[in-house]
Scaffold this motif. Structure first.
Motif, PDB file in Angstrom:
ATOM      1  N   LEU A   1      -3.917   6.898 -10.060  1.00  0.00           N
ATOM      2  CA  LEU A   1      -5.080   6.074 -10.610  1.00  0.00           C
ATOM      3  C   LEU A   1      -6.082   6.866 -11.447  1.00  0.00           C
ATOM      4  CD1 LEU A   1      -6.101   2.948 -10.724  1.00  0.00           C
ATOM      5  CD2 LEU A   1      -7.540   3.857  -8.666  1.00  0.00           C
ATOM      6  N   GLN A   2      -6.114   6.462 -12.685  1.00  0.00           N
ATOM      7  CA  GLN A   2      -6.990   7.290 -13.497  1.00  0.00           C
ATOM      8  C   GLN A   2      -7.373   6.370 -14.723  1.00  0.00           C
ATOM      9  OE1 GLN A   2      -5.197  10.646 -15.608  1.00  0.00           O
ATOM     10  NE2 GLN A   2      -3.406  10.106 -14.503  1.00  0.00           N
ATOM     11  N   ILE A   3      -8.594   6.640 -15.197  1.00  0.00           N
ATOM     12  CA  ILE A   3      -9.200   6.035 -16.640  1.00  0.00           C
ATOM     13  C   ILE A   3      -8.648   7.017 -17.551  1.00  0.00           C
ATOM     14  CG2 ILE A   3     -11.189   5.383 -17.939  1.00  0.00           C
ATOM     15  CD1 ILE A   3     -12.734   5.291 -15.127  1.00  0.00           C
TER      16      ILE A   3
ATOM     17  N   LEU B   1     -12.030   1.408 -21.705  1.00  0.00           N
ATOM     18  CA  LEU B   1     -11.084   2.324 -21.477  1.00  0.00           C
ATOM     19  C   LEU B   1      -9.812   1.998 -20.785  1.00  0.00           C
ATOM     20  CD1 LEU B   1     -13.369   5.375 -20.682  1.00  0.00           C
ATOM     21  CD2 LEU B   1     -11.975   4.879 -22.954  1.00  0.00           C
ATOM     22  N   PRO B   2      -8.504   2.428 -20.861  1.00  0.00           N
ATOM     23  CA  PRO B   2      -7.432   2.086 -20.324  1.00  0.00           C
ATOM     24  C   PRO B   2      -7.228   2.419 -18.872  1.00  0.00           C
ATOM     25  CG  PRO B   2      -6.837   3.291 -22.482  1.00  0.00           C
ATOM     26  CD  PRO B   2      -7.995   3.406 -22.136  1.00  0.00           C
ATOM     27  N   LEU B   3      -6.667   1.729 -18.056  1.00  0.00           N
ATOM     28  CA  LEU B   3      -6.256   2.086 -16.541  1.00  0.00           C
ATOM     29  C   LEU B   3      -4.849   2.064 -16.188  1.00  0.00           C
ATOM     30  CD1 LEU B   3      -7.997   2.235 -13.914  1.00  0.00           C
ATOM     31  CD2 LEU B   3      -7.538  -0.158 -13.651  1.00  0.00           C
ATOM     32  N   PHE B   4      -4.712   3.173 -15.645  1.00  0.00           N
ATOM     33  CA  PHE B   4      -3.433   3.590 -15.449  1.00  0.00           C
ATOM     34  C   PHE B   4      -2.850   3.988 -13.879  1.00  0.00           C
ATOM     35  CE2 PHE B   4      -0.075   6.932 -14.904  1.00  0.00           C
ATOM     36  CZ  PHE B   4       0.901   6.623 -15.494  1.00  0.00           C
ATOM     37  N   PHE B   5      -1.877   3.592 -13.467  1.00  0.00           N
ATOM     38  CA  PHE B   5      -1.451   3.810 -11.936  1.00  0.00           C
ATOM     39  C   PHE B   5       0.126   3.931 -11.834  1.00  0.00           C
ATOM     40  CE2 PHE B   5      -1.917  -0.595 -11.815  1.00  0.00           C
ATOM     41  CZ  PHE B   5      -0.717  -1.114 -11.199  1.00  0.00           C
ATOM     42  N   THR B   6       0.615   4.342 -10.869  1.00  0.00           N
ATOM     43  CA  THR B   6       1.920   4.204 -10.514  1.00  0.00           C
ATOM     44  C   THR B   6       2.325   3.714  -9.308  1.00  0.00           C
ATOM     45  OG1 THR B   6       2.433   6.417 -11.802  1.00  0.00           O
ATOM     46  CG2 THR B   6       4.027   5.619 -10.220  1.00  0.00           C
TER      47      THR B   6
ATOM     48  N   LEU C   1       0.949  -1.305  -0.073  1.00  0.00           N
ATOM     49  CA  LEU C   1      -0.008  -0.022   0.094  1.00  0.00           C
ATOM     50  C   LEU C   1       1.093   1.196  -0.083  1.00  0.00           C
ATOM     51  CD1 LEU C   1      -2.992  -0.560   2.421  1.00  0.00           C
ATOM     52  CD2 LEU C   1      -3.079  -0.041  -0.167  1.00  0.00           C
ATOM     53  N   ASP C   2       2.002   1.222   0.593  1.00  0.00           N
ATOM     54  CA  ASP C   2       2.760   2.348   0.899  1.00  0.00           C
ATOM     55  C   ASP C   2       3.459   2.716  -0.396  1.00  0.00           C
ATOM     56  OD1 ASP C   2       2.152   3.007   3.280  1.00  0.00           O
ATOM     57  OD2 ASP C   2       3.763   2.030   4.503  1.00  0.00           O
ATOM     58  N   ASN C   3       3.677   1.774  -1.278  1.00  0.00           N
ATOM     59  CA  ASN C   3       4.152   1.892  -2.664  1.00  0.00           C
ATOM     60  C   ASN C   3       3.212   2.263  -3.753  1.00  0.00           C
ATOM     61  OD1 ASN C   3       5.580  -0.811  -1.662  1.00  0.00           O
ATOM     62  ND2 ASN C   3       7.010   0.775  -1.866  1.00  0.00           N
ATOM     63  N   PHE C   4       2.050   2.536  -3.568  1.00  0.00           N
ATOM     64  CA  PHE C   4       0.738   2.719  -4.498  1.00  0.00           C
ATOM     65  C   PHE C   4       0.601   4.332  -4.270  1.00  0.00           C
ATOM     66  CE2 PHE C   4      -3.870   3.305  -5.201  1.00  0.00           C
ATOM     67  CZ  PHE C   4      -3.746   3.298  -6.496  1.00  0.00           C
TER      68      PHE C   4
END
Length: 272
Positions: free
Chosen positions: A237-239, A264-269, A229-232
């Protein structure tokens, strides 16, 4: 170190141009595609026309419903357990960057009842837990097309994915039900419903002539174990509504499935 992750169900279409645009504009490090008809070799060639350079899917992968392309060699993301719709990878880039990454494309609603989807969720969740126990790794992120909304039974039941909308609840680690412990996943994709701060109200739209119809759905989701969780990066997070150059939406702000995909694509870091 940051890893940018993208998932997209491309609806069996050749969306090479759009995939390349997103990968380059978003500096995608891990690209996961469902229903991709284009060869990995061709996609990598298109991505590598200009740097940075990408590497193809692991040659030993037996999960043919998902394509994985990364900005690091496939030796750093080997498959540790796979089935037709699930690929569990062990990402090991350094001492600190060591986690499990699972891609999924679960059974759809057109061909399977809600009961069948719930049972499939139970089997996959058990597969994930067994892989974690066998490898001794509790840092795990799961991403893909679940073909269920975050609130559906298979996503939230204890012996399913047990995915909660609350990171604080997830930090408890597990919940005991009838003397058995079930680990939590955190599911931030609950927040993607509605168009309050964006144009699209979900990742997938369909309407049908029934009394109960959500119309907008969030079938494309990311689940995160408490240890990661601390790395998310929550704000990441976005569509994605564009590929960086053109819109992926119709004039009515629906996924433009005629030109592109019905998802639609899903993106996160992830940040380490």
């Amino acid at each position: 170190m940051e890893l940018n992750v993208l998932f997209w169900n491309v609806q069996k279409k050749d969306l090479t141009t759009q995939i390349v645009n997103i990968a380059h504009s978003r500096s995608v490090d891990i690209l996961i595609l469902a229903e991709n008809p284009v060869s990995t070799v061709r996609l990598v060639q298109a991505l590598n026309t200009t740097g940075p350079y990408y590497f193809s899917n692991h040659p030993l992968s037996q999960c043919f419903k998902l394509t994985i392309i990364t900005r690091f060699d496939h030796h750093f993301i080997p498959p540790v357990d796979e089935s037709d719709r699930v690929t569990i990878r062990h990402v090991r880039l350094s001492t600190s960057v060591d986690f499990l990454l699972t891609g999924v494309h679960l059974v759809d609603k057109r061909s399977h009842s809600a009961d069948s989807q719930n049972e499939a969720a139970t089997l996959v969740a058990d597969q994930l837990r067994k892989a974690e126990e066998r490898l001794g790794v509790n840092r795990h992120v799961v991403i893909g097309d679940f073909n269920m909304n975050p609130f559906e039974t298979g996503m939230i039941k204890a012996n399913g994915f047990h995915a909660t909308m609350s990171s604080e609840v997830a930090r408890k680690g597990a919940r005991t039900v009838q003397k058995q412990n079930f680990p939590y996943f955190y599911n931030p994709t609950w927040t993607l419903f509605g168009d309050l701060n964006k144009l699209a109200a979900g990742t997938y739209y369909y309407a049908h002539a029934e009394h109960v119809c959500y119309e907008w759905n969030v079938f494309d989701q990311v689940l995160i174990r408490p240890a990661l969780l601390d790395n998310f990066v929550k704000d990441s997070l976005q569509i994605l509504e564009t590929d960086g150059s053109v819109s992926l939406l119709t004039r009515r702000n629906m996924p433009d499935k005629a030109k592109y995909s019905d998802h639609l694509p899903l993106f996160f870091t992830l940040s380490f």
